[in-house]
Design an enzyme around this catalytic site. Structure first.
Site, mmCIF file in Angstrom:
data_model
loop_
_atom_site.group_PDB
_atom_site.id
_atom_site.type_symbol
_atom_site.label_atom_id
_atom_site.label_comp_id
_atom_site.label_asym_id
_atom_site.label_seq_id
_atom_site.Cartn_x
_atom_site.Cartn_y
_atom_site.Cartn_z
ATOM 1 N N ASP A 40 2.734 5.297 -6.814
ATOM 2 C CA ASP A 40 4.077 5.462 -6.093
ATOM 3 C C ASP A 40 5.301 5.427 -7.069
ATOM 4 O O ASP A 40 6.342 5.244 -6.665
ATOM 5 C CB ASP A 40 4.086 3.902 -5.495
ATOM 6 C CG ASP A 40 3.147 4.441 -3.854
ATOM 7 O OD1 ASP A 40 3.311 5.407 -3.536
ATOM 8 O OD2 ASP A 40 2.297 3.582 -3.650
ATOM 9 N N HIS A 92 -2.122 -2.104 -9.940
ATOM 10 C CA HIS A 92 -3.261 -1.633 -9.021
ATOM 11 C C HIS A 92 -4.525 -2.428 -9.006
ATOM 12 O O HIS A 92 -4.741 -2.763 -10.133
ATOM 13 C CB HIS A 92 -3.508 -0.162 -9.450
ATOM 14 C CG HIS A 92 -4.058 0.865 -8.355
ATOM 15 N ND1 HIS A 92 -5.542 0.644 -8.127
ATOM 16 C CD2 HIS A 92 -3.585 1.297 -7.373
ATOM 17 C CE1 HIS A 92 -5.685 1.245 -6.744
ATOM 18 N NE2 HIS A 92 -4.577 1.865 -6.640
ATOM 19 N N HIS A 151 0.898 -1.183 0.025
ATOM 20 C CA HIS A 151 0.109 0.127 0.134
ATOM 21 C C HIS A 151 0.887 1.183 -0.044
ATOM 22 O O HIS A 151 1.482 1.427 -0.912
ATOM 23 C CB HIS A 151 -0.869 -0.221 1.227
ATOM 24 C CG HIS A 151 -2.041 0.826 1.170
ATOM 25 N ND1 HIS A 151 -2.537 1.619 0.242
ATOM 26 C CD2 HIS A 151 -3.113 1.003 2.217
ATOM 27 C CE1 HIS A 151 -3.515 2.405 0.609
ATOM 28 N NE2 HIS A 151 -3.891 2.074 1.759
HETATM 29 N N1 CMC Z 1 4.807 -6.867 -10.699
HETATM 30 C C1 CMC Z 1 4.786 -7.920 -11.388
HETATM 31 N N2 CMC Z 1 3.686 -8.731 -11.603
HETATM 32 C C2 CMC Z 1 2.629 -8.011 -10.732
HETATM 33 C C3 CMC Z 1 2.794 -6.762 -10.169
HETATM 34 C C4 CMC Z 1 3.774 -6.344 -9.984
HETATM 35 N N3 CMC Z 1 3.914 -5.124 -9.545
HETATM 36 N N4 CMC Z 1 1.335 -6.662 -9.865
HETATM 37 C C5 CMC Z 1 0.593 -7.515 -10.218
HETATM 38 N N5 CMC Z 1 1.336 -8.509 -10.873
HETATM 39 C C6 CMC Z 1 0.545 -9.633 -11.502
HETATM 40 C C7 CMC Z 1 0.386 -10.843 -10.406
HETATM 41 O O1 CMC Z 1 1.566 -11.527 -9.916
HETATM 42 C C8 CMC Z 1 -0.741 -11.399 -11.151
HETATM 43 O O2 CMC Z 1 0.130 -12.443 -12.013
HETATM 44 P P1 CMC Z 1 -0.929 -13.734 -12.246
HETATM 45 O O3 CMC Z 1 -2.229 -13.367 -12.891
HETATM 46 O O4 CMC Z 1 0.132 -14.179 -13.442
HETATM 47 O O5 CMC Z 1 -0.998 -14.479 -10.970
HETATM 48 C C9 CMC Z 1 -1.641 -10.548 -11.700
HETATM 49 O O6 CMC Z 1 -0.297 -9.420 -12.150
HETATM 50 C C10 CMC Z 1 -2.643 -9.721 -11.203
HETATM 51 O O7 CMC Z 1 -2.237 -9.271 -9.945
HETATM 52 P P2 CMC Z 1 -2.746 -9.314 -8.376
HETATM 53 O O8 CMC Z 1 -1.572 -9.479 -7.394
HETATM 54 O O9 CMC Z 1 -3.980 -10.345 -8.521
HETATM 55 O O10 CMC Z 1 -3.319 -7.823 -8.316
HETATM 56 P P3 CMC Z 1 -4.025 -7.120 -7.109
HETATM 57 O O11 CMC Z 1 -5.110 -6.258 -7.340
HETATM 58 O O12 CMC Z 1 -4.280 -8.174 -5.977
HETATM 59 O O13 CMC Z 1 -2.668 -6.307 -6.428
HETATM 60 C C11 CMC Z 1 -1.340 -4.584 -6.389
HETATM 61 C C12 CMC Z 1 -2.671 -4.994 -6.646
HETATM 62 C C13 CMC Z 1 -0.990 -3.003 -6.328
HETATM 63 C C14 CMC Z 1 -1.123 -5.203 -4.563
HETATM 64 C C15 CMC Z 1 -0.156 -5.265 -7.108
HETATM 65 O O14 CMC Z 1 -0.371 -4.934 -8.297
HETATM 66 C C16 CMC Z 1 1.103 -4.976 -6.344
HETATM 67 O O15 CMC Z 1 1.706 -5.719 -5.397
HETATM 68 N N6 CMC Z 1 2.168 -3.920 -6.965
HETATM 69 C C17 CMC Z 1 3.261 -3.774 -6.536
HETATM 70 C C18 CMC Z 1 2.981 -2.744 -5.240
HETATM 71 C C19 CMC Z 1 2.551 -1.443 -5.292
HETATM 72 O O16 CMC Z 1 3.199 -0.982 -6.294
HETATM 73 N N7 CMC Z 1 1.573 -0.969 -4.437
HETATM 74 C C20 CMC Z 1 1.136 0.278 -4.724
HETATM 75 C C21 CMC Z 1 -0.329 0.385 -4.655
HETATM 76 S S1 CMC Z 1 -0.872 2.020 -5.565
HETATM 77 C C22 CMC Z 1 -0.761 2.981 -3.725
HETATM 78 C C23 CMC Z 1 -1.897 2.473 -3.113
HETATM 79 O O17 CMC Z 1 -2.867 2.861 -3.619
HETATM 80 O O18 CMC Z 1 -1.753 2.225 -1.900
#
Ligand code: CMC
Length: 436
Positions: free
Chosen positions: A371, A315, A276
């Site tokens: 971010d 996201h 987050h």
């Molecule tokens: N790098 C590589 N792969 C990714 C990333 C990433 N940053 N984000 C998602 N994926 C992949 C994930 O592995 C999954 O792949 P697969 O379908 O093969 O399993 C697919 O994309 C869908 O991801 P998810 O984890 O189901 O997506 P989510 O909605 O649960 O997670 C997130 C959203 C923001 C937690 C995630 O994208 C992430 O961990 N990003 C990196 C951390 C980050 O930058 N966070 C800041 C968010 S914006 C600020 C805020 O609002 O807090």
């Protein structure tokens, strides 16, 4: 569960469902594109609990009705009370946006003047709170200190527990927005081993924050106006983001009718995490670790192999370029004009270029989020990485409080209490120690 089937003539705004276990059909009303989870309870097999939804991480569950922030993740739209984030970032101030989030309308000049005055009036913190901060270890993370001091505010203002009194609510909201920069700056100064700088109420909200952080022996700290403006824009961009992890935490805690300081302290805890608010700190560490543009392909290959994440990308809601990231990318230019270019910018830009063309990221609709570039600006503004999330928290406070205020006035809201799917062992006899 009811024994008699509730078959009704199909209405236009309803969902017809058939439970193949029983052959019964149900007609569930659709309102605002949702069905009520409680309406599913009537669907079931005799002797078993009614149907529920299983939704870890609330991926497709609305927990409230809210009139504060609108996001269209596919189109990359973000609006506060209907105003596009681009216009607010360009034409508004942080305190004006805070007023908008809290009251639903932009203030008149007189309302804004009064609001700014009352925020300014509440910037000081109780001296005991300062001593409380002194109790932390020299290397305590400022986010941990912020979380604890916001929580401690509830003990300084016990009347904050009277959450049904609108005047009292607004007083606590004003206090918290006013004191967040002071608490954040004091946490920073403690970590630096520097004397605390008291608020200078002749300065603007953001200029005063910078003064409390960086002032040394000069009588008045004069921050460069362009840098004050850049930080102000960053605060605006972070001010609210509908039902994100920390806001959900604030609402969930607030649903027990606790005071707002305790609820916001919970929001700060949620924001602390690297998925987050902690992501911008993680982005910077990642860029430093990559080191040079030549090393980017190896890093990307590692991400695609699932070894790590490309921090600052992806996201839950945005499946398009995060509109906040676009504005921040532009603000980078303004800041670097004053501070000189952060060498990590080149790596970030190249990383973005490669990722936006790579099938792995394209297929998953992974774009830069808020971010990805914010850490570069914060670093250029001389903030150590541990302060990044504190800045996010200061910006997000009006949003948390607007959401909390909406929650406590929402007659439909109940104490948050999700269901679970129990997967453990049932009803067995205790085994004495000698028989285990
Ligand atoms: N790098 C590589 N792969 C990714 C990333 C990433 N940053 N984000 C998602 N994926 C992949 C994930 O592995 C999954 O792949 P697969 O379908 O093969 O399993 C697919 O994309 C869908 O991801 P998810 O984890 O189901 O997506 P989510 O909605 O649960 O997670 C997130 C959203 C923001 C937690 C995630 O994208 C992430 O961990 N990003 C990196 C951390 C980050 O930058 N966070 C800041 C968010 S914006 C600020 C805020 O609002 O807090």
């Amino acid at each position: 569960m009811t024994d008699t089937p509730t078959v009704e003539p199909t209405k236009a705004d309803s969902l017809s469902m058939r439970d193949n276990r029983t052959g019964r059909e149900y007609d569930i009303p659709i309102t605002d594109g949702t069905i009520r989870a409680a309406d599913l309870r009537q669907i079931g097999v005799k002797g078993e609990p009614g149907l529920a939804t299983y939704d870890p991480g609330f991926v497709n569950t609305a927990s409230c009705r809210s009139a504060i922030t609108f996001i269209d993740g596919d189109l990359g739209i973000l609006e506060y009370r209907g105003y596009p984030i681009e216009q607010l970032a360009e034409q508004s101030t942080f305190l004006e946006v805070a007023y908008l989030l809290l009251h639903g309308e932009l203030p008149t000049q007189a309302q804004l003047d009064e609001w700014v005055l009352s925020i300014t009036y509440h910037t000081f913190i109780h001296e005991n709170l300062k001593q409380f901060i002194e109790g932390f270890r020299y290397d305590a993370h400022p986010m941990g200190m912020l979380m604890a001091t916001v929580s401690a505010l509830s003990t300084f203002y016990p009347a904050a527990s009277k959450i049904d009194d609108p005047e009292n609510r607004m007083l606590q909201i004003t206090r918290l927005i006013a004191k967040m920069p002071t608490l954040g700056a004091f946490a920073y100064r403690h970590q630096q081993g520097k004397p605390y700088v008291y608020p200078d109420n002749s300065l603007s909200y953001t200029a005063n924050f910078l003064a409390m952080l960086f002032k040394m022996s000069e009588p008045t700290y004069q921050a460069d106006e362009r840098l004050v403006h850049a930080l102000e824009v960053l605060f605006i961009l972070h001010a609210d983001h509908e039902q994100n992890c920390s806001t959900n935490a604030v609402r969930s805690i607030g649903s027990s009718q606790v005071d707002p300081y305790s609820a916001v302290a919970g929001g700060i805890a949620a924001l602390y995490g690297p998925l987050h608010g902690g992501a911008n700190e993680a982005v910077l560490a990642m860029l430093k670790r990559i080191g040079t543009t030549e090393d980017i392909p190896d890093f990307i290959a590692g991400v695609k192999d699932g070894k790590e994440k490309l921090m600052g990308f992806g996201h839950r809601v945005y499946k398009n370029y995060d509109p906040r990231a676009k504005i921040i990318k532009k603000a980078c230019d303004d800041v670097f004009e004053v501070t000189g270019v952060n060498p990590l910018l080149k790596i970030a830009q190249e990383l973005e270029k490669i990722a936006l063309e790579d099938e792995y990221f394209v297929k998953r609709k992974l774009y830069p989020n808020v971010d990805f570039y914010s850490g570069l600006i914060y670093e250029a503004l001389q903030f150590p990485a541990e302060m990044f999330t504190v800045l996010f928290a200061i910006g997000r406070t009006p949003g948390w409080l607007a959401q909390w205020s909406e929650l406590v006035q929402d007659k439909e809201q109940k104490i948050a209490r999700p269901k679970q799917v129990y997967t453990g062992i049932r009803s067995r006899d205790f085994v004495p120690m000698s028989e285990r």
